[in-house]
Design a protein around this motif. Structure first.
Motif, mmCIF file in Angstrom:
data_model
loop_
_atom_site.group_PDB
_atom_site.id
_atom_site.type_symbol
_atom_site.label_atom_id
_atom_site.label_comp_id
_atom_site.label_asym_id
_atom_site.label_seq_id
_atom_site.Cartn_x
_atom_site.Cartn_y
_atom_site.Cartn_z
ATOM 1 N N UNK A 74 -40.303 3.129 41.330
ATOM 2 C CA UNK A 74 -41.382 2.349 40.720
ATOM 3 C C UNK A 74 -41.061 0.855 40.751
ATOM 4 N N UNK A 75 -39.804 0.513 40.447
ATOM 5 C CA UNK A 75 -39.386 -0.896 40.501
ATOM 6 C C UNK A 75 -39.502 -1.414 41.933
ATOM 7 N N UNK A 76 -39.003 -0.614 42.871
ATOM 8 C CA UNK A 76 -39.033 -1.028 44.278
ATOM 9 C C UNK A 76 -40.464 -1.203 44.770
ATOM 10 N N UNK A 77 -41.356 -0.326 44.340
ATOM 11 C CA UNK A 77 -42.750 -0.489 44.730
ATOM 12 C C UNK A 77 -43.304 -1.824 44.281
ATOM 13 N N UNK A 78 -43.019 -2.181 43.030
ATOM 14 C CA UNK A 78 -43.540 -3.459 42.518
ATOM 15 C C UNK A 78 -42.943 -4.634 43.286
ATOM 16 N N UNK A 79 -41.658 -4.572 43.576
ATOM 17 C CA UNK A 79 -41.024 -5.664 44.316
ATOM 18 C C UNK A 79 -41.595 -5.752 45.731
ATOM 19 N N UNK A 80 -41.732 -4.609 46.372
ATOM 20 C CA UNK A 80 -42.276 -4.609 47.729
ATOM 21 C C UNK A 80 -43.708 -5.141 47.751
ATOM 22 N N UNK A 81 -44.526 -4.706 46.817
ATOM 23 C CA UNK A 81 -45.915 -5.170 46.770
ATOM 24 C C UNK A 81 -45.986 -6.680 46.590
ATOM 25 N N UNK A 82 -44.995 -7.254 45.915
ATOM 26 C CA UNK A 82 -45.018 -8.697 45.659
ATOM 27 C C UNK A 82 -44.768 -9.518 46.917
ATOM 28 N N UNK A 83 -44.183 -8.899 47.947
ATOM 29 C CA UNK A 83 -43.881 -9.641 49.185
ATOM 30 C C UNK A 83 -44.517 -9.026 50.417
ATOM 31 N N UNK A 84 -45.195 -7.891 50.265
ATOM 32 C CA UNK A 84 -45.723 -7.190 51.427
ATOM 33 C C UNK A 84 -46.591 -8.082 52.295
ATOM 34 N N UNK A 85 -47.395 -8.929 51.687
ATOM 35 C CA UNK A 85 -48.344 -9.742 52.442
ATOM 36 C C UNK A 85 -47.913 -11.191 52.591
ATOM 37 N N UNK B 127 -43.909 -5.405 67.508
ATOM 38 C CA UNK B 127 -42.915 -4.912 66.558
ATOM 39 C C UNK B 127 -42.582 -5.934 65.482
ATOM 40 N N UNK B 128 -43.050 -7.172 65.620
ATOM 41 C CA UNK B 128 -42.690 -8.208 64.645
ATOM 42 C C UNK B 128 -43.101 -7.809 63.227
ATOM 43 N N UNK B 129 -44.364 -7.457 62.960
ATOM 44 C CA UNK B 129 -44.702 -7.098 61.585
ATOM 45 C C UNK B 129 -43.979 -5.844 61.113
ATOM 46 N N UNK B 130 -43.743 -4.890 62.014
ATOM 47 C CA UNK B 130 -43.050 -3.663 61.623
ATOM 48 C C UNK B 130 -41.618 -3.958 61.196
ATOM 49 N N UNK B 131 -40.943 -4.808 61.934
ATOM 50 C CA UNK B 131 -39.555 -5.132 61.601
ATOM 51 C C UNK B 131 -39.472 -5.906 60.286
ATOM 52 N N UNK B 132 -40.362 -6.849 60.083
ATOM 53 C CA UNK B 132 -40.333 -7.601 58.827
ATOM 54 C C UNK B 132 -40.678 -6.695 57.644
ATOM 55 N N UNK B 133 -41.604 -5.772 57.859
ATOM 56 C CA UNK B 133 -41.936 -4.831 56.793
ATOM 57 C C UNK B 133 -40.733 -3.965 56.430
ATOM 58 N N UNK B 134 -39.994 -3.512 57.430
ATOM 59 C CA UNK B 134 -38.784 -2.735 57.168
ATOM 60 C C UNK B 134 -37.805 -3.526 56.316
ATOM 61 N N UNK B 135 -37.575 -4.785 56.662
ATOM 62 C CA UNK B 135 -36.631 -5.610 55.908
ATOM 63 C C UNK B 135 -37.096 -5.795 54.464
ATOM 64 N N UNK B 136 -38.388 -5.965 54.254
ATOM 65 C CA UNK B 136 -38.897 -6.144 52.896
ATOM 66 C C UNK B 136 -38.727 -4.869 52.076
ATOM 67 N N UNK B 137 -38.924 -3.730 52.689
ATOM 68 C CA UNK B 137 -38.723 -2.456 51.993
ATOM 69 C C UNK B 137 -37.252 -2.261 51.634
ATOM 70 N N UNK C 161 -38.096 -12.952 42.173
ATOM 71 C CA UNK C 161 -37.865 -14.276 42.740
ATOM 72 C C UNK C 161 -36.983 -14.192 43.980
ATOM 73 N N UNK C 162 -35.925 -13.382 43.887
ATOM 74 C CA UNK C 162 -34.983 -13.267 44.999
ATOM 75 C C UNK C 162 -35.661 -12.701 46.236
ATOM 76 N N UNK C 163 -36.429 -11.626 46.085
ATOM 77 C CA UNK C 163 -37.009 -11.004 47.279
ATOM 78 C C UNK C 163 -38.015 -11.940 47.936
ATOM 79 N N UNK C 164 -38.712 -12.713 47.138
ATOM 80 C CA UNK C 164 -39.630 -13.687 47.726
ATOM 81 C C UNK C 164 -38.855 -14.765 48.482
ATOM 82 N N UNK C 165 -37.766 -15.240 47.885
ATOM 83 C CA UNK C 165 -36.974 -16.277 48.541
ATOM 84 C C UNK C 165 -36.331 -15.767 49.831
ATOM 85 N N UNK C 166 -35.874 -14.512 49.826
ATOM 86 C CA UNK C 166 -35.239 -13.963 51.022
ATOM 87 C C UNK C 166 -36.186 -13.928 52.218
#
Length: 500
Positions: A49-60, A452-462, A484-489
């Motif tokens: 659940x935590x990971x979902x929220x973090x991922x959703x915050x940077x998915x787009x 593959x660019x969006x797929x690779x970036x999506x993998x890293x965000x997950x 904050x960290x995941x957005x900065x990364x």
């Protein structure tokens, strides 16, 4: 494919399911392609659940791609892709190497054989070979990227197989002709904010200029200065490369000082066309700093052919040292991708060329190797370097401590054979406790495969969402800090590390 047998000569053999369809569960018939929305997120419910929220915050978030091998010409010409094999199979050495390892010849994957000069296999045949061997990619990072490309980018809803190969080829070939699947439309759809290419110093950057001058184009495509062929004096083609550099720069490269001046000239040309970084793929990160007279004598011995391999290697290190010195003066970030044995199989290299899947990682060492460069430039505010490795044993032992002291050193993302989810997790575990999150350069896709660019970036965000969720669950960081960290990364760090 197994063609079966017949009892009557001249009668076509009945088509049987491919070996993949017969032997691999679920590969016969039409199997849905539907990547799971929680892929790569933790299995434990509260962490997930935590990971979902973090991922959703940077998915787009916009995609920042500071290092890759997509060519500017692809965007400048904006021509439709012709077929799925030419787009997804032939140019992707992650794909061709694994197929080759399982018995598919290179010349059946769309690569031209330099020995025979025979035309490469037709795209439909290449696509069939890929689909028949789809099961080989189970468990690999490539499988995740390709599934995301097929499903999320290209709208495919059935898995590749021998049975679906022709149907998918026709469906995708038709779809790729549509305006929304041309390179510029996909650039916008992928949310790319900046795309860095990798370019030869003698390149006139005509395609970058065309994009910059095009009033209908609002994206940002920047060159990267890749001088390997002019620095690596161990290669047979080095002297002729210096002639090409002389022609491009208008500076005589017949002596050491002229070569250095020509490199400086081309760096400035690249900077005026938007480049912020240089990229180097030396066997190791070693540098030398000889005085001018000794450097000239070394250059003369190597250029004349009178020197041995050790002198050629020494000259290469000297020239890499000059690149570090120039970065300390002009501020271009020095990215080091080192530690690879290129062309491990000479016959494949001779027949099919470089970047065809047989470059193999080497053991790395950085503490001693980088010391001469960092002694001179490590605390210079103009100098900045991003260090990549294919040897994960040095993550915590050497790279994290180096980045934890030198303000000029950023840790490059897990690269190439390590750009896989579990290797990314091991990287975070290995370096964060010593260097923190902010000595990291973010993520690079390092790909020739545009889709593959969006797929690779999506993998890293997950992966980062999963890693940070575990720290939140352990009460090491708060969820607000993790957000904050995941957005900065995925935004601040690549911009900072590559001066974008």
């Amino acid at each position: 494919m197994d063609r079966g047998t017949t009892d009557h000569p001249g009668t076509p053999a009945p088509q049987r399911p491919s070996r993949a369809a017969r032997d691999i569960p679920g590969q016969g018939g039409r199997v849905p392609l539907a990547p799971h929305p929680d892929r790569l997120l933790p299995p434990e419910p509260s962490q997930r659940d935590i990971a979902r929220r973090l991922y959703e915050s940077v998915r787009d978030l916009p995609v920042i791609s500071p290092h890759g091998h997509v060519e500017a010409q692809l965007i400048a010409d904006d021509e439709a892709f012709t077929d799925p094999a030419s787009l997804l199979v032939t140019p992707d050495h992650y794909v061709t190497r694994l197929l080759h390892a399982n018995g598919v010849p290179m010349n059946e994957l769309g690569l031209r054989d330099g020995d025979t000069g025979a035309a490469p296999a037709e795209p439909r045949a290449v696509w069939r070979a890929f689909c028949e061997h789809w099961h080989l990619f189970l468990g690999t990072a490539s499988r995740q990227w390709i599934e995301a490309e097929l499903h999320d980018v290209l709208g495919v809803t059935v898995q590749p197989s021998a049975e679906t190969a022709d149907e998918l080829f026709d469906e995708l070939s038709e779809r790729l002709r549509r305006p929304e699947f041309r390179p510029r439309a996909l650039y916008e759809a992928f949310g790319i904010e900046v795309l860095a290419t990798t370019d030869d110093p003698a390149d006139d950057l005509a395609h970058h200029r065309a994009l910059a001058d095009d009033p209908s184009w609002s994206g940002r495509v920047v060159p990267t200065f890749r001088p390997d062929r002019y620095l690596d004096a161990t290669k047979p083609g080095w002297p002729s490369a210096l002639d090409a550099l002389a022609e491009a720069s208008g500076i005589d490269t017949g002596d050491y000082a002229g070569l250095v001046c020509a490199l400086e000239n081309r760096r400035e040309y690249f900077r005026t066309h938007g480049a912020t970084a240089t990229d180097h793929s030396a066997p190791d990160a070693g540098t030398l700093y000889l005085d001018a007279g000794e450097a000239q004598r070394l250059f003369e011995r190597v250029r004349s052919g009178a020197a041995g391999p050790e002198d050629a290697r020494a000259l290469s290190r000297q020239l890499l040292g000059e690149m570090a010195r120039m970065s300390g003066e002009d501020g271009m970030v020095m990215a080091l991708h080192t530690g690879v044995r290129r062309g491990h199989h000479p016959e494949t290299f001779r027949r099919f060329g470089p970047d065809t899947g047989h470059d193999i990682p080497l053991q790395a060492e950085f503490t001693t190797t980088l010391q001469p460069m960092l002694e001179r430039f490590g605390t210079n505010p103009r100098f900045q370097t991003v260090i990549f490795t294919l040897d994960e044993t040095v993550f915590s032992r050497e790279l994290a401590p180096l980045a934890g002291f030198y303000p000029s050193v950023y840790l490059g993302a897990p690269w190439w054979f390590l750009d896989a989810p579990r290797a990314m997790q091991r990287f975070r575990d290995a370096v964060t406790e010593t260097a923190g999150f902010y000595r990291n350069a973010g993520f690079i896709d390092d790909t020739r495969g545009f889709c593959s660019i969006p797929a690779r970036h999506d993998t890293a965000r997950r992966v980062d969402a999963a890693h940070l969720a575990s720290l939140v669950a352990e009460h090491v960081v708060s969820e607000d800090d993790a957000a904050t960290v995941i957005r900065d990364l995925h935004d601040r760090q690549p911009r900072t590390a590559f001066r974008l």
